[in-house]
Design a protein around this motif. Structure first.
Motif, PDB file in Angstrom:
ATOM      1  N   LEU A  27       1.147  -1.591  -0.476  1.00 43.20           N
ATOM      2  CA  LEU A  27       0.377  -0.010   0.085  1.00 43.20           C
ATOM      3  C   LEU A  27       1.501   1.630  -0.279  1.00 43.20           C
ATOM      4  O   LEU A  27       0.161   2.212  -0.375  1.00 43.20           O
ATOM      5  CB  LEU A  27      -1.085  -0.338   1.345  1.00 43.20           C
ATOM      6  CG  LEU A  27      -1.619  -1.079   1.112  1.00 43.20           C
ATOM      7  CD1 LEU A  27      -2.646  -0.843   2.162  1.00 43.20           C
ATOM      8  CD2 LEU A  27      -2.532  -0.899   0.460  1.00 43.20           C
ATOM      9  N   ALA A  37       1.011   1.056  -4.383  1.00 48.36           N
ATOM     10  CA  ALA A  37      -0.317   1.822  -4.598  1.00 48.36           C
ATOM     11  C   ALA A  37       0.520   3.113  -4.245  1.00 48.36           C
ATOM     12  O   ALA A  37      -1.039   3.930  -4.348  1.00 48.36           O
ATOM     13  CB  ALA A  37      -0.834   1.275  -4.051  1.00 48.36           C
ATOM     14  N   ALA A  50      -0.725   4.837  -1.106  1.00 49.87           N
ATOM     15  CA  ALA A  50      -1.652   5.227  -0.986  1.00 49.87           C
ATOM     16  C   ALA A  50      -1.579   5.199   0.902  1.00 49.87           C
ATOM     17  O   ALA A  50      -2.991   6.264   1.559  1.00 49.87           O
ATOM     18  CB  ALA A  50      -2.913   4.293  -1.212  1.00 49.87           C
ATOM     19  N   ILE A  51      -0.972   4.519   1.550  1.00 52.47           N
ATOM     20  CA  ILE A  51      -0.795   5.405   2.889  1.00 52.47           C
ATOM     21  C   ILE A  51       0.745   6.164   2.462  1.00 52.47           C
ATOM     22  O   ILE A  51       1.731   5.458   1.892  1.00 52.47           O
ATOM     23  CB  ILE A  51      -1.147   4.284   3.542  1.00 52.47           C
ATOM     24  CG1 ILE A  51      -0.335   3.009   3.066  1.00 52.47           C
ATOM     25  CG2 ILE A  51      -2.620   3.985   4.136  1.00 52.47           C
ATOM     26  CD1 ILE A  51      -0.575   1.754   4.402  1.00 52.47           C
TER      27      ILE A  51
END
Ligand SMILES: Cc1cc2nc3c(=O)[nH]c(=O)nc-3n(C[C@H](O)[C@H](O)[C@H](O)COP(=O)(O)OP(=O)(O)OC[C@H]3O[C@@H](n4cnc5c(N)ncnc54)[C@H](O)[C@@H]3O)c2cc1C
Ligand SMILES: Nc1ncnc2c1ncn2[C@@H]1O[C@H](COP(=O)(O)O)[C@@H](O)[C@H]1O
Lengths: 325, 246
Positions: B239, B243, B245-246
């Motif tokens: 993640l 991604a 995303a964090i």
């Protein structure tokens, strides 16, 4: 000719959704080769109004009057329609928020202007004017052509990136006459759901379903959201709010909120079609579920087949490690 | 109390979505149609309000004959009569013009719609009707009581709820909360519904200002990356690094 954007405020402050629509409207103004004018209604400081110039507004109209403290759709409609006429605007942009949805359709009638709500991208063509929107509760998209001279658009939250584009905007007071009988809606009381960021504004949603078994277990989701920071909050599937384990404002799906965060954690959520309708615009979906056949895995980007009660404690630990590193 | 409830006839929430005629038109084949969920809740609350006081509930649909089973269901739930404006629903303003035309001399105290139809998702028709009739509109009604000729209403706003009051007449668009569950028609209601009036009126002319030129379906998701439950660190790494995303 111009593009007019209605810059909604929340207790006198603009937020992400406002800057998204200003950025979006500015790009449309560029497509049309005209200026972007912002209209603010209600009490907003000059400093806050001035911030709109950073995203492309070349003028800010400020309709500020104590009478506008309650958002009355009839009143706001009159102000916005008058501003459209005063600025000769050919495109009017709203955020697809509660307020935007309550006003844009009325403005559309007043100006006999075609309205496309829930837009998710820039117009693909301006001649004819065609823009893409969500339809069938996120299960499809529609390209809509607008044939009227004035076009009205509402933009979904989290669907257009904020872009800086520095201008120098003058702030001008904007006044107009409102008939007295438009003030029939009386505000008695406002209650905020909580101080947390709303599920529509959040970039990360930590969402739980019936797999979490009891309301007290949602504390783990609160903890994960707080580790992930102020742009993260919690959400849930419908049965969870029906059971009153969580507030109704957190219910996501076809009959609840339709959301589009960057990251959506579906924890103990089976992934029923009505749930997916609310989340399928999320950029990344993570599923944690004991059932390998749960439909949520078909919608997910990352998945763990496992028991939430074992996975979440390690997730909390690992996220804390990442945030501290 | 005279209440009008505007009902859209939409594909069942579990229906598969596909299109015909160059992706312009929704494929109705083998699809079950229902009352769109939000106006089903609004109708339920309207029936309760009527039962607590007195009055009549009329349901109205702009649509062709194939909408009639849905209208009969609304009658079976307890509405007194129904009106169908006999035309294909084009865009929201077209529909709103038809509804306003029917409503304009009828002195309805409240006109209910849903907060959005689950097919077009416009959230437009109710507010447009109100503007055409030059009366207030209350969007996202999550609760309503009536005292005399005043609506005591809770509406959802961004980040909370607002308690408001408004004199009749007004348009309210119902959403989750306005009634806890939709009312399920009883056998007696279904029998009675057959005999209740379903009046057909012809449409007024109006050229629609917007047209759907094509529909598309979301792209299929690529396969889900599976991670072992004892390797949550790997999920967090992906993640963060893959991604972002964090
Ligand atoms: C008209 C209509 C509208 C609707 N609108 C909505 C809506 O807006 N939003 C919505 O969410 N639903 C909606 N629904 C309901 C929807 O059909 C589903 O019933 C609902 O989404 C299921 O919620 P859930 O996934 O939390 O529960 P369930 O379907 O019961 O799923 C629970 C999941 O948790 C998993 N699980 C169990 N134990 C664990 C564990 N220890 N660890 C990890 N996983 C575990 C199970 O394998 C299962 O997949 C609607 C239904 C209708 C008919
Ligand atoms: N064809 C129709 N006939 C009657 N009412 C409708 C129709 N279409 C929409 N409505 C009403 O308007 C609301 C909002 O619809 P929409 O603007 O399409 O999202 C719906 O919830 C219905 O109450």
């Amino acid at each position: 000719m111009s593009v007019l954007v209605y810059t909604e405020n929340w207790d006198g402050k603009f937020k992400k959704a406002t800057y998204e629509i200003v950025s979006y409207a500015n790009e449309i103004a560029k497509q049309l080769g005209c200026d972007l004018i912002a209209l603010s209604i209600g009490k907003v400081s000059d400093e806050e109004l001035k911030s709109l110039e950073n995203y492309g507004a070349s003028k800010v109209l400020n309709a500020n009057d104590d009478k506008y403290n309650t958002i009355i759709s009839q009143v706001y409609t009159k102000i916005i329609a008058d501003a459209v006429n005063a600025t000769n605007a050919s495109v009017v942009v709203f955020a697809n928020t509660y307020t935007g949805r309550s006003i844009a359709p009325r403005v559309s009638v007043k100006l006999n202007a075609g309205l496309v709500s829930g837009c998710i991208a820039l117009p693909t063509s301006t001649q004819p004017f065609v823009v893409n929107k969500k339809a069938y509760s996120g299960k499809a998209f529609a390209d809509v052509q607008v044939n009227s001279d004035i076009k009205i658009l509402t933009l979904n939250q989290n669907s257009y990136k904020i872009v800086e584009n520095k201008k120098d905007a003058a702030i001008e007071a904007f006044t107009t006459e409102i008939p007295d009988n438009y003030f029939k809606v009386k505000s008695i009381e406002i209650s905020k759901a909580s101080d947390k960021i709303t599920v529509n504004d959040a970039e990360i949603l930590v969402s739980g379903g019936r797999g979490l078994k009891a309301s007290e277990h949602f504390g783990m989701l609160d903890e994960i959201a707080s580790i992930l920071g102020p742009t993260a909050t919690t959400a849930c599937s419908r049965p969870i709010t029906d059971l009153d384990w969580r507030p109704h404002s957190e219910h996501v799906g076809q009959t609840g909120k339709v959301v589009a965060p960057n990251l959506y954690f579906a924890i103990g959520i089976s992934g029923a079609i009505q749930h997916l309708a609310g989340i399928n615009s999320s950029k990344i979906i993570v599923a944690i579920n004991t059932d390998k056949d749960a439909p949520i895995f078909e919608a997910a980007d990352y998945g763990i087949i496992g028991d939430a009660f074992e996975v979440l404690p390690s997730l909390i630990e690992e996220l804390t490690k990442l945030k501290n590193s | 109390m005279k209440i009008l409830v505007c009902i859209s006839n939409v594909p069942d929430t579990t229906a598969k979505i596909s299109f015909v005629e160059d992706n312009k038109v929704y494929n109705k084949n083998n699809v079950q149609f229902i009352i769109s969920p939000y106006e089903e809740l609004a109708l339920t609350r309207a029936l309760e309000l009527k039962e607590a006081a007195s009055g009549t509930i009329t349901v109205l649909t702009v649509g062709l004959q194939d909408a009639e089973p849905t209208m009969r269901k609304a009658l079976a739930m307890g509405a007194d009569d129904a009106i169908r404006v006999n035309t294909e629903a084009k865009d929201a303003m077209f529909v709103a013009k038809q509804i306003a035309e029917v409503a304009k001399n009828k002195n309805y105290d409240i006109i209910f719609t849903g907060k959005e139809s689950i097919d077009y998702n416009g959230s437009q028709v109710g507010e447009m009707v109100a503007e055409l009739l030059d009366i207030p509109s209350i969007t996202s009604v999550s609760g309503i009581d009536v005292e005399g000729t005043t609506g005591k209403i809770q509406r959802e706003i961004d980040g909370g709820y607002e308690q408001i009051e408004c004199e009749f007449p007004f348009v309210g668009s119902g959403q989750k909360g306005i009634a806890p569950e939709p009312r399920i028609p009883a056998m007696r209601g279904i029998m009675m519904a057959r005999k209740k009036p379903l009046n057909i009126v012809e449409p007024v002319e109006f050229t629609d200002l917007t047209q759907v030129i094509t529909h598309t379906l979301p792209e299929a998701k690529s396969a889900c990356t599976m991670i072992e439950p004892d390797n949550v660190g790997e999920l967090v790494r992906l993640l963060h690094e893959e991604a972002k995303a964090i």
